[in-house]
Design an enzyme around this catalytic site. Structure first.
Site, PDB file in Angstrom:
ATOM      1  N   ARG A  38       0.844  -1.197   0.000  1.00  0.00           N
ATOM      2  CA  ARG A  38       0.000   0.000   0.000  1.00  0.00           C
ATOM      3  C   ARG A  38       0.876   1.244   0.000  1.00  0.00           C
ATOM      4  O   ARG A  38       1.657   1.465   0.916  1.00  0.00           O
ATOM      5  CB  ARG A  38      -0.931   0.000   1.226  1.00  0.00           C
ATOM      6  N   SER A 107     -12.529  -3.097  -0.240  1.00  0.00           N
ATOM      7  CA  SER A 107     -12.770  -2.620   1.125  1.00  0.00           C
ATOM      8  C   SER A 107     -14.234  -2.242   1.278  1.00  0.00           C
ATOM      9  O   SER A 107     -14.776  -1.507   0.436  1.00  0.00           O
ATOM     10  CB  SER A 107     -11.901  -1.393   1.425  1.00  0.00           C
ATOM     11  N   LYS A 136      -4.566   4.208   9.169  1.00  0.00           N
ATOM     12  CA  LYS A 136      -5.342   4.847   8.113  1.00  0.00           C
ATOM     13  C   LYS A 136      -6.158   5.951   8.755  1.00  0.00           C
ATOM     14  O   LYS A 136      -7.146   5.710   9.443  1.00  0.00           O
ATOM     15  CB  LYS A 136      -6.257   3.818   7.418  1.00  0.00           C
TER      16      LYS A 136
END
Length: 206
Positions: A38, A107, A136
């Site tokens: 990511r 997600s 996050k």
């Protein structure tokens, strides 16, 4: 390619490239079964470079490599999969772009999103945030009971994500999830190998 979602490592982009490879390799040796790269704010060139090196590493251990968001990079490095969010390219479009052998994860945080992901061919869903998380910044914790509702609404594999630590794994033990996604619990651990082993033991003993 083994499709084992039990312990799904999601990387942090603040980690330098060589250190990233060291952490991931140690974590794989400790039991990580899937790796997602990511990179939210890095350049395309650097993202690609990291992906190439991770692709070599994960292939050596026969562990699937998933690329977050970037379908182009997933295709360019022949990754095993791509993971998209609700604001990314729609799943139906991604499915048209990638080979049928490529995993596509989505997600989700609601029952409707989960059902839509399954309908359009997602291989698995990442559900969260299950617990408060610093990894996050925009992640909202699921309301009470939402994870259970999502589990009951779909039949595809479910990976719980968000603030998952070894000490709160027990709270997920009674739930019918396929795996857990871990970020800081492994990426920031003093010993990523030991951290991965501890998570894996927790998942096996559920």
């Amino acid at each position: 390619m083994k499709r084992d979602y039990t312990l799904y490592l999601v990387t942090e982009e603040s980690v330098p490239e060589d250190r990233l490879l060291q952490i991931v390799e140690a974590a794989i040796k400790g039991g990580v079964t899937m790796v997602q790269l990511r990179e939210k704010s890095t350049s395309s060139k650097l993202f690609f470079q990291k992906a190439v090196r991770l692709r070599e590493l994960t292939r050596r251990y026969d562990v699937p490599l998933i690329i977050n968001d970037r379908v182009d990079i997933a295709l360019a490095v022949e990754a095993d999969g791509v993971h998209i969010g609700q604001s990314d390219l729609p799943l139906a479009a991604v499915r048209r772009l990638v080979p049928s052998s490529m995993l596509v994860g989505v997600s989700v945080s609601t029952v409707e999103q989960a059902k839509t992901a399954q309908h359009y061919g997602a291989d698995y869903i990442g559900v969260g945030a299950v617990f408060p998380t610093q990894s996050k910044k925009d992640a909202k914790v699921l309301p009470p009971g939402m994870l259970e509702q999502i589990i009951d609404s779909v039949t595809i594999p479910i990976v719980a994500i968000g603030g998952i630590k070894t000490e709160n794994l027990a709270a997920l033990s009674r739930l019918n999830i396929t795996g857990v996604a871990v970020v800081s619990g492994i990426m920031q651990a003093d010993d990523p190998y030991h951290a991965a082993r501890t998570f894996m033991e927790g998942m096996r003993n559920r």
